[in-house]
Design an enzyme around this catalytic site. Structure first.
Site, PDB file in Angstrom:
ATOM      1  N   ASP A  96      33.975  38.114  33.510  1.00 40.38           N
ATOM      2  CA  ASP A  96      33.400  39.351  34.036  1.00 40.38           C
ATOM      3  C   ASP A  96      34.032  40.519  33.326  1.00 40.38           C
ATOM      4  OD1 ASP A  96      31.857  38.191  35.802  1.00 40.38           O
ATOM      5  OD2 ASP A  96      33.019  38.615  37.594  1.00 40.38           O
TER       6      ASP A  96
ATOM      7  N   THR B 299      34.286  44.014  34.954  1.00 38.67           N
ATOM      8  CA  THR B 299      34.998  44.888  35.881  1.00 38.67           C
ATOM      9  C   THR B 299      36.168  44.176  36.536  1.00 38.67           C
ATOM     10  OG1 THR B 299      32.875  45.849  36.315  1.00 38.67           O
ATOM     11  CG2 THR B 299      34.647  46.432  37.807  1.00 38.67           C
TER      12      THR B 299
ATOM     13  N   ASP C 214      33.841  36.888  40.930  1.00 38.69           N
ATOM     14  CA  ASP C 214      34.467  37.459  42.114  1.00 38.69           C
ATOM     15  C   ASP C 214      33.484  37.575  43.260  1.00 38.69           C
ATOM     16  OD1 ASP C 214      32.830  39.333  41.123  1.00 38.69           O
ATOM     17  OD2 ASP C 214      34.393  40.736  40.542  1.00 38.69           O
TER      18      ASP C 214
END
Length: 1247
Positions: free
Chosen positions: A476, A478, A798
């Site tokens: 990912d 972020t 996440d």
């Protein structure tokens, strides 16, 4: 503590009844939580008036929660119980000893020793001794013959020693895993309101009456009643087996149950039941009582179950009866599955089809196969040894000496046969490397412990080793590559593009008020900016980081959002559309004083601007916003912001007048259109400083890093360049999710592997991607056969919707800070600091595990080969093994247990990152290692045979060959034994390097365990030789002989240098060994059987092919594989890691609710993912809105929520199989029709 809570619960029913403190008893609350839907609402209405009345009875406030006074909390714990489920007792040391004693070879040795012991006390009359042949008569004087019992006793003692060491190892492992588990449990926190303050407390501290905030991605820790909710949807499949998400509202359904997942929205609940009284706890208690009744029966079944145990990774005490008992509990049969309870073999087999399984770890497959092969060879060798000894003896006594069989001599002959048998067994003991699984377990357990320090919390042991083979990481953006601390740095506001945050004076007051109101109410109320912890630090961001950036923006504009929130508390919001991956925006509706409504929206700029038809100008008026104005804005404002790596968010609003009446709020398409644009902000999320370096290390180590993000493509490209994923001159490609989907689907909309194969090798950035795209990419890379080396893929995630991709990946990393509970459940490793550079550490440790195992193998096999050949040849030529049974057991102890400790705990070095990954098909024993093994073996054999047949001349001592039955130990054989052990010791130092390095001492002092063990073994060896005497068949040696032995031992280091000078490439004849089972090796009839078995277990197949169940150490291998499997058997994050038994926390209750297919029919074949996708793509494209719009940057890391219920087609997710879309029966039939390839596909994956 747990036990008290348990008894507390049992007595509390009585106390609460006459305890007038609270207005409801434990019994009433339990009864209330049994109700569902409208029944529950009616019951609360009848008994308590409304939820407010209910809270008053529980002495709590819906807005301020409990007071938080310790006395009050304690009181609630005594009356209503604690939020704990008492753990199962661990196995005692004695139980472990008993288990270690079950080892077949040890039992054979014990029997042989006892027989030998009994016979040694039998004394025939001396007269007849001569008639029993040469070998029986001879040197014995009285004292010697009395010492005949010593060998038997010595063997028994050494067996006890081996058993204790094994039991201690198992015990310490279990202790370690318990420690790890309690650490994971302490990290599990939940948000509650106490005394008006929002605080996070450990799950175990939650009490009845607490007001808890629930949000997207939470795993509910206790039962409760909803006080207020926005768009709240819960996945209750873990309790009901129903896969559809249940909408929770004040009007329809108030009951929130422990162990269920929040899939969308947010809300507040008042806790009504905790621990053993919650719905999950009740089921646990049932299970626990069922298990107690079963324990005695289980003992009897244990022996029969040994073979099955290897087959079933998820073994636990308990038995089929659990199932029957649970069936009585309405529908509890479904709930039982996630508990990993052992439901008899047949139940397990049926369920196998229903659980997507992680494949067997690559390393374990190779090792089990190798151990089985070596075991077979050892078995054959030991059998031949015994036969040759017996034949030689019989021929010599009855044919050459021509003696009759005299009755009086029978015991003496039997003694000989027992001695031969013992020699045979010791050859077997030495031949079988039962230290192999031990080495793996030690190495993994050691690594896992150390990885905690490197911020990797490992949930499945084998993930650690798989990580060493990783060839690709899909990360990912972020929070993993960036710092996840977001700030607004640019804004387009009132017709101007501000390159830095404007002063409030430069903005018309009307626009400013609008903006601040919109930001304050349209950000989740759980998100806030808190004062810094340290003086002069940065303010703390709590909650969704994108929203924190907006709240920070309002503070920068010198306005306080909190005053607005105090005026408009969350309860007054008329309607909230929470953010999810389909909407890609969030909207909040307020009711105005004049009866009209005002809606504030925020979301990805390119998506929201398409829905705006007006824009506020500098004087605070709104003017028409045409498509061409929008294109201008995208070019002049949004693209420049994105190319600087900023994430762009659009803020807008819409008014609904009172005269139009109330709009239809459920028709979202009509509501979310005709907006007026307030402003567009550019949010910066800086790259973590250590990431570029970590990515360089990955690339050097042969690992491709790909970025998969929901952000827009320009932002993603800018960040990827900063990180070093993209280099300026490369010809790698960046795609958007829409384009990616277009390229991988054929005309019918089906995904084709060949199309993915054209894209993935060059793909580096996938932007605006949905969770489904992520899953498709991961699956495509794993299944790809374009490149010779099969890809091993690690994925970070996440959000709740990353679950399927995390499960599909070879190693799933969940974020410890930003990750939702659902993502953690699906992962193998949790990054406690959310940092990409921790992944690189995991790679290093994983490679280290692999190398440690190879080092140990190289050492162990040398000893095996030499010891077996020496014992075998010695026995055939001299009718007696040069290495006695007790000596063999000592050698076995050094080379198995101690060496596995010494070599498996080598710390990793940066050098590990300089080579390419091994990949799945690399053999365990490389050519270089084979060269070392054979080279050292030749050296040792030459030395030993020289000593054996010429040692008496060299050292000028009596020969030890051809001695009678109970002759005293000789110096000759002591020297042979001593030299043999010392050569192993020095070779252990050689074994530290497996890639042909010259300096074997490099970094030797960094590993204290290694030094201690080598030194300790040397000391013990001196003691054994000098003082071991008769039991060890040793004689004390003088200093000269010791120096010679040491010199010959040291020679193996010098010889090692000679070996490493020979280039391996010249030795074409060397074969590698220890491959995984290849597909071609499996006979056809077994391929058919595999259709019924989801997971192919290499060890099991080997065993089925050669039914050599009793070879040495199989049980021990099983014990260890079982311990390792305790990690793998999809143990839920909070579950007992030592074995699935210790279900100490309420969270373990459900493993992964949304990644399980369950159905009334027991035998649904696992539908191959592609087939599942094929059902729906056409509908998908037309019916579900999400593919028609590009995907925007999600506010922070929470990219989305599982999309299942939104689409009309039952299997609309690509991951229909791995996600919870519990396929509807029709869908199942439909797609099973189209799955001719499925069994083969699953076969390839397991290979």
């Amino acid at each position: 503590m747990a036990n008290n809570s348990y008894s507390g619960v049992k007595n509390s029913v009585v106390e609460a009844n006459h305890d007038g403190e609270f207005g409801c008893t434990l019994k009433e609350l339990r009864a209330l939580m049994e109700l569902r839907g409208t029944e529950g609402i009616n019951k609360i209405g009848e008994s308590y008036g409304d939820v407010q009345g209910f809270c008053n009875r529980l002495k709590t406030s819906p807005t301020d929660g409990l007071s938080g006074q310790p006395a009050d909390i304690e009181k609630r714990k005594t009356v209503f119980g604690q939020n704990l489920i008492p753990p199962k007792k661990p196995k005692t040391f004695l139980q472990l000893v008993w288990e270690a004693l079950q080892d077949v070879t040890l039992i054979i040795l014990e029997v042989a020793a006892v027989v030998s012991l009994g016979l040694s006390f039998y004394r025939p009359q001396d007269a007849e001794r001569e008639d029993c042949g040469k070998a029986a008569g001879g040197v014995e004087d009285e004292t010697e013959s009395d010492a005949g019992w010593i060998e038997g006793v010595a063997i028994l003692l050494s067996v006890i020693c081996v058993v204790l060491v094994t039991a201690f190892n198992d015990w310490s492992k279990e202790k370690q895993f318990r420690g790890l588990q309690s650490r994971i449990e302490q990290e599990q926190k939940f948000t509650v309101v106490r005394g008006g303050q929002v605080i996070q407390i450990p799950v175990a501290e939650i009490v009845v009456g607490d007001v808890a905030q629930v949000k997207y991605g939470d795993l509910l820790p206790a039962d409760g009643v909803l006080i207020q909710g926005n768009d709240l949807k819960v996945d209750e499949s873990s309790l009901t087996g129903e896969s559809d998400h249940v909408k929770k509202t004040q009007q329809k359904d108030l009951m929130l149950l422990s162990g269920t997942h929040v899939m969308e929205g947010s809300g507040k609940m008042v806790v009504t039941a905790v621990g053993v009284n919650s719905q999950t706890g009740i089921i646990f208690t049932l299970l626990g009582s069922a298990e107690d009744d079963e324990e005695d029966e289980e003992e009897k079944k244990k022996e029969k179950g040994e073979k099955k145990k290897q087959r079933k990774n998820k073994k636990q005490d308990g038995s089929i009866e659990n199932r029957k008992k649970a069936k009585a509990q309405d529908g509890a049969a479904m709930e039982m599955q996630p508990l990993n309870s052992d439901e008899g073999a047949d139940a397990e087999e049926k369920k196998k089809a229903n659980l997507p399984k992680k494949e067997k770890s690559v390393l374990q497959g190779k090792l089990t196969k190798l151990a089985v092969q070596i075991g077979k060879a050892g078995l054959v060798m030991s059998a031949i040894t015994v036969i040759i000894l017996v034949v030689l003896f019989v021929v010599d006594t009855f044919w050459i000496q021509n003696l009759p069989w005299v009755k009086a001599c029978t015991p003496i002959y039997i003694q000989f046969f027992v001695k031969f048998f013992i020699i045979g067994v010791t050859v077997l003991v030495v031949a079988v490397p039962e230290g192999l699984p031990l080495a793996v377990t030690i190495s993994l357990a050691y690594s896992v412990k150390k990885m905690m320090k490197d911020n990797n919390l490992v949930r499945h042991l084998d993930a650690c080793e798989t990580m060493g083979n990783a060839t690709a990481i899909c990360s990912d953006k972020t929070g993993t590559l960036t710092m996840n601390r977001m700030t607004v740095v640019q804004a387009y506001l009132a017709g101007k593009h501000f390159k830095k945050v404007p002063e409030p004076e430069n903005i018309p007051a009307s626009i400013l008020d609008f903006l601040i109101l919109g930001i304050a109410v349209n950000c989740a109320y759980t998100t806030k900016i808190m004062p810094p912890e340290k003086e002069g630090g940065l303010p703390r961001q709590v909650g969704n980081k994108t929203e924190c950036a907006l709240l920070g923006f309002s503070t920068d504009l010198k306005r306080d959002y909190q005053t607005i929130r105090n005026e408009i508390p969350e309860e007054k919001l008329y309607k909230v559309y929470t953010f999810n991956s389909v909407r890609k925006s969030m909207s909040t509706v307020l009711k105005m004083a004049d009866g009209g409504y005002r809606m504030f929206s925020k979301g990805a700029s390119e998506i929201l601007l398409k829905k705006c038809y007006k824009i506020l100008t500098a004087n605070g008026e709104s003017k028409v916003f045409r498509p061409r104005d929008r294109d201008d804005m995208v070019k002049k404002v949004i693209e420049p912001m994105a190319s600087e790596g900023l994430r762009t968010i659009c803020l807008a609003y819409r008014d609904f007048t009172a005269s139009d009446g109330e709009p239809d709020w459920d028709n979202e398409n009509d509501i979310l259109t005709g907006l007026t644009c307030l402003c567009v902000v550019g949010i910066e999320d800086p790259v973590r400083p250590e990431v570029p370096d970590a990515i360089r290390k990955c690339q050097r180590a042969g690992i491709t890093v790909r970025m998969v993000t929901g952000d827009n493509i320009n932002t993603a490209r800018a960040i990827a360049t900063k990180c070093g994923i993209l280099q300026p001159a490369d010809d790698f490609i960046c795609l958007e999710g829409k384009e990616f989907n277009r390229r991988i689907r054929n005309a019918k909309g089906e995904i084709e592997q060949e199309r993915i194969d054209k894209i993935w090798p060059k793909l580096r950035v996938l932007a605006r991607s949905s969770p489904t795209d992520k899953h498709t990419l991961v699956k495509g890379i794993i299944d790809s056969t374009v490149i010779e080396q099969r890809q091993v893929v690690a994925v970070t995630g996440d959000g709740t919707n990353d679950g399927p991709a995390l499960k599909k990946a070879d190693v799933g990393f969940a974020m410890g800070i930003a990750g939702t509970d659902v993502a953690k459940e699906a992962s193998d490793i949790i990054l406690t600091d959310d940092n990409f550079s921790s992944i690189v550490k995991a790679v290093m440790w994983g490679r280290n595990v692999y190398d440690s195992i190879s080092k140990f193998l190289q050492f162990q096999l040398t000893v095996n080969v030499v010891a077996v050949i020496v014992a075998f040849t010695g026995a055939c030529i001299t009718q007696d093994s040069p290495l006695k049974a007790v000596q063999m057991l000592w050698v076995n102890l050094i080379m198995d247990t101690f060496a596995s400790l010494a070599l498996a705990t080598e710390p990793p070095t940066e050098a590990l990152l300089l080579r390419k990954p091994y990949g799945r098909n690399k053999p365990l024993i490389s050519r270089t290692m084979m060269k070392n093994i054979l080279g050292q073996g030749v050296y040792q054999l030459v030395i030993i045979f020289t000593l054996l047949f010429a040692g008496e001349k060299i050292f000028d001592i009596d020969s030890g060959r051809n001695t009678p039955l109970r002759a005293p130990p000789s110096e000759h054989y002591t020297i042979v034994f001593n030299t043999f052990v010392l050569m192993q010791l020095f070779n252990e130092i050689n074994a530290r390097k497996i890639h042909g390095e010259r300096n074997v001492f490099d970094g030797i002092f960094n590993n204290l365990i290694f030094c201690t063990i080598v030194f300790g073994t040397f000391i013990i060896q001196i003691v054994i030789v000098q003082f071991g005497g008769k039991p060890f068949s040793c004689v004390a040696l003088n200093i000269d002989q010791w120096l010679w032995c040491t010199f010959l031992g040291f020679g193996s280091l010098l010889w090692g240098q000679v070996i490493s000078s020979i280039p391996t490439s010249r030795l074409k004849f060397l074969k590698t060994a220890g491959h995984g089972t290849q597909k071609e090796e499996i006979p056809d009839e077994e391929l058919e059987e595999l259709d019924d078995m989801e997971e192919i277990d290499h060890a099991e197949r080997e065993l089925r092919r050669g039914q050599i169940l009793w070879f040495r150490g199989l049980n021990r291998i099983q014990t260890q594989i079982r311990v390792v499997n305790a990690f793998r058997s999809s143990i839920s994050l909070y579950e007992g890691l030592e074995k699935p038994e210790s279900r100490t926390s309420i969270h373990n209750f459900m493993t992964h609710p949304e990644f399980r297919i369950e159905d009334s029919e027991p035998h649904i074949p696992l539908i191959d993912d592609t087939d599942a996708e094929d059902d729906a793509p056409t509908k998908r494209n037309s019916a579900s809105p999400r593919n028609t719009t590009p995907t925007p940057p999600s506010p922070t890391t929470v990219p989305a929520v599982a999309v299942a219920p939104l689409s009309p087609s039952p299997n609309q997710n690509n991951n229909a199989v791995e996600s919870s879309n519990h396929l509807l029966p029709e869908a199942t039939k439909a797609s099973s029709a189209s799955m001719p390839a499925s069994p083969l596909h699953s076969l390839e994956t397991s290979l």
